[in-house]
Design a protein around this motif. Sequence first.
Motif, PDB file in Angstrom:
ATOM      1  N   SER A 111       0.831  -1.202   0.000  1.00  0.00           N
ATOM      2  CA  SER A 111       0.000   0.000   0.000  1.00  0.00           C
ATOM      3  C   SER A 111       0.871   1.258   0.000  1.00  0.00           C
ATOM      4  O   SER A 111       2.068   1.210   0.277  1.00  0.00           O
ATOM      5  CB  SER A 111      -0.928  -0.001   1.216  1.00  0.00           C
ATOM      6  N   GLY A 112       0.228   2.372  -0.283  1.00  0.00           N
ATOM      7  CA  GLY A 112       0.946   3.638  -0.337  1.00  0.00           C
ATOM      8  C   GLY A 112       0.928   4.414   0.965  1.00  0.00           C
ATOM      9  O   GLY A 112       1.147   5.625   0.968  1.00  0.00           O
ATOM     10  N   PHE A 115       3.459   3.737   6.517  1.00  0.00           N
ATOM     11  CA  PHE A 115       4.048   2.438   6.811  1.00  0.00           C
ATOM     12  C   PHE A 115       3.310   1.431   5.918  1.00  0.00           C
ATOM     13  O   PHE A 115       2.246   0.928   6.286  1.00  0.00           O
ATOM     14  CB  PHE A 115       3.886   2.062   8.289  1.00  0.00           C
ATOM     15  N   PRO A 116       3.823   1.164   4.727  1.00  0.00           N
ATOM     16  CA  PRO A 116       3.087   0.349   3.757  1.00  0.00           C
ATOM     17  C   PRO A 116       2.688  -1.016   4.298  1.00  0.00           C
ATOM     18  O   PRO A 116       3.429  -1.648   5.062  1.00  0.00           O
ATOM     19  CB  PRO A 116       4.074   0.213   2.592  1.00  0.00           C
ATOM     20  N   ARG A 117       1.509  -1.425   3.883  1.00  0.00           N
ATOM     21  CA  ARG A 117       0.939  -2.696   4.305  1.00  0.00           C
ATOM     22  C   ARG A 117       1.122  -3.736   3.212  1.00  0.00           C
ATOM     23  O   ARG A 117       0.942  -3.458   2.028  1.00  0.00           O
ATOM     24  CB  ARG A 117      -0.548  -2.517   4.599  1.00  0.00           C
ATOM     25  N   LEU A 118       1.457  -4.942   3.599  1.00  0.00           N
ATOM     26  CA  LEU A 118       1.587  -6.074   2.696  1.00  0.00           C
ATOM     27  C   LEU A 118       0.252  -6.801   2.650  1.00  0.00           C
ATOM     28  O   LEU A 118      -0.290  -7.168   3.701  1.00  0.00           O
ATOM     29  CB  LEU A 118       2.695  -6.996   3.205  1.00  0.00           C
ATOM     30  N   ALA A 119      -0.324  -7.025   1.454  1.00  0.00           N
ATOM     31  CA  ALA A 119      -1.678  -7.588   1.393  1.00  0.00           C
ATOM     32  C   ALA A 119      -1.883  -8.411   0.134  1.00  0.00           C
ATOM     33  O   ALA A 119      -1.221  -8.203  -0.894  1.00  0.00           O
ATOM     34  CB  ALA A 119      -2.726  -6.472   1.453  1.00  0.00           C
ATOM     35  N   TYR A 120      -2.813  -9.330   0.227  1.00  0.00           N
ATOM     36  CA  TYR A 120      -3.317 -10.106  -0.917  1.00  0.00           C
ATOM     37  C   TYR A 120      -4.318  -9.229  -1.666  1.00  0.00           C
ATOM     38  O   TYR A 120      -5.137  -8.558  -1.055  1.00  0.00           O
ATOM     39  CB  TYR A 120      -3.995 -11.359  -0.378  1.00  0.00           C
ATOM     40  N   ARG A 130       1.678  -0.271  -4.830  1.00  0.00           N
ATOM     41  CA  ARG A 130       2.486  -1.042  -5.771  1.00  0.00           C
ATOM     42  C   ARG A 130       1.960  -2.469  -5.799  1.00  0.00           C
ATOM     43  O   ARG A 130       1.566  -3.022  -4.765  1.00  0.00           O
ATOM     44  CB  ARG A 130       3.960  -1.043  -5.358  1.00  0.00           C
ATOM     45  N   TYR A 131       1.977  -3.057  -6.993  1.00  0.00           N
ATOM     46  CA  TYR A 131       1.435  -4.401  -7.150  1.00  0.00           C
ATOM     47  C   TYR A 131       2.475  -5.299  -7.806  1.00  0.00           C
ATOM     48  O   TYR A 131       3.163  -4.899  -8.755  1.00  0.00           O
ATOM     49  CB  TYR A 131       0.159  -4.366  -7.988  1.00  0.00           C
ATOM     50  N   PHE A 132       2.571  -6.524  -7.295  1.00  0.00           N
ATOM     51  CA  PHE A 132       3.542  -7.488  -7.791  1.00  0.00           C
ATOM     52  C   PHE A 132       2.803  -8.751  -8.212  1.00  0.00           C
ATOM     53  O   PHE A 132       2.004  -9.294  -7.461  1.00  0.00           O
ATOM     54  CB  PHE A 132       4.574  -7.804  -6.708  1.00  0.00           C
ATOM     55  N   GLY A 133       3.071  -9.213  -9.410  1.00  0.00           N
ATOM     56  CA  GLY A 133       2.380 -10.384  -9.920  1.00  0.00           C
ATOM     57  C   GLY A 133       2.259 -10.282 -11.423  1.00  0.00           C
ATOM     58  O   GLY A 133       3.010  -9.530 -12.068  1.00  0.00           O
TER      59      GLY A 133
END
Length: 603
Positions: A111-112, A115-120, A130-133
């Motif tokens: 997330s932007g 403190f960015p959050r890591l999420a599905y 930002r998106y990874f995949g």
Amino acid sequence: MTDPAAPFDAKAFLKTVPEEPGVYRMIGAEERVLYVGKAKNLKRRVSSYFLRTQPSPRIALMVAQIQRVDVTATRSEAEALILENNLIKSLAPRYNILFRDDKSYPYIELSGDGFPRLAYHRGAFAKGARYFGPFPNAYAVRESIHLLQKTFQLRTCENSVFQNRSRPCLLHQIKRCTAPCVGLIDRDDYAADVKLAARFLDGRASEVIDDLSARMHAASERLAFEEAAAIRDQVRVLQAVLQRQYVDSRRDEDVDIIAAVEEGGLTCVNIAMVRGGRHLGDRPQFPSAAAGCGALDGALAFVEQHYRDHGMPARLLLDVPLEPVKALMAEISDKPCALVTPRSAAEKAWMEMAENNARLAILARARDTGRSEARLEALREVLDLPEAPRRVECFDISHTMGEATVASCVVCVDGAMKNSEYRRYNIAGITGGDDFAAMRQVLERRYGKVAAGEGLCPDLILIDGGKGQVSSALEVLTEVGLESIAMVGVAKGVERKPGLETLIFPDGRAPLNLASDHPALHLIQEIRDEAHRFAITGHRARRAKARIGSRLEDIPGVGATRRRNLLATFGGLDGVRAATVEDLCRVDGVSRKLAEAIYNALH
């Protein structure tokens, strides 16, 4: 209109085609649309159908049937994509191969936030994140998130939880989070961890390990042995995972493996994904139309649809002729991508695994198709229908003591649920709790349009309810002139246990109870349960929305701006309820007196 007896003059036509983005439509006999396509250069793309030998017999057959080509120029490639999708949905061209599930790949989101959050993540991308995949399946995403938690300890909690913590959660205690919510890590150090995680997700695992190793040695030199030991553990986790998942590859590489297999009249395109040298698994795809389209056609259609919406890997490994794919890739992407056939032992192993999984998927699809046919035939016999019902629609009503009534309509085609055709209906203007009136309203709205020629007519209607609901449904169908559609009610038994359902007929036949192991009953239960799930999900959402608005709006002093600030700050009504008076005081425009009023109203 072109004379149907005259052959199509492709050479003369191509002189009139512009070199602009747009959509083209191949028209055959009786004005039937054969194919709809998009191009960023119409002239170059349409010319490809006529100026060289077609590698696919199927496409050659289509070209032989063309009597006219219509082109529509657009202002941009994006507009062409939208127009193409609309035309394919409305015209259903015979030669368009669609992979309907191709857009539902999961991603990892950073997330932007500060403190960015890591999420599905699935669905549309949010600005600033930002998106990874994409990843081939949910398991690959969750496994990757678990690894990132162990290694970089990034937060995964919702913002409403993060903003209201007063002490670290369990994830911090088991060393899966550095607890930025309570200030146990500063913004710069957390940002450094986020940067490493992003580099790892970008496939640069070796750089991450080198960076961590340098930090470990630096910590040792300044005698910060606890910090050095923690970094050492991070390096060991990454090295262990990479060693386990490299599958004979020793390079940080991003590769997609596409295997197209045709067997028994079915075509499966299986995509496997390697990111940073890690094999993340695969995902089989079947065309939703044009069964048996052929391996090459299936691969081309999949490449065109998939890489419009998803990132291009550094390399694309294929088991079909490369030249047609190269020409297609030049049309859909400007990003360089190496197209190769398997050469090394690792590449051959990847392709062999992808092809084998495609064959297994075809066997499973054929088995499921046979099972669906048997269940539909059993349903035909039980209900005494002239033919097996190919399209079944089921309705259910959900409410809480008459509040926020929602009706659902789910659709089953050829024994498989069609989620894209589900519909919900908010019921209004009736006495709360009157299920008969609710059923009448939803059927009037649904089949009034069908009677007017809008939408498809089902072969069978299932009503979740007893005699009253079935009678209401029959009245509506009679009024709109669709009383000939077969219909049956599904009434729960006194104990409301699966297997004790009673089938209610509108024509006066005696109610019927099927054996609990009857295949027709299993199909009815599956469709009815899906209608119930879909209805209750919509009802809960509508009820929650209504309660959010009414509870906050009813509090004196809470206007639109303050209500918006409260919901934004705490992430919804649940977060507002969980907040203390002190927490509420921190929201702009909320005094302590108003905070106490809000707290008391919500408790």
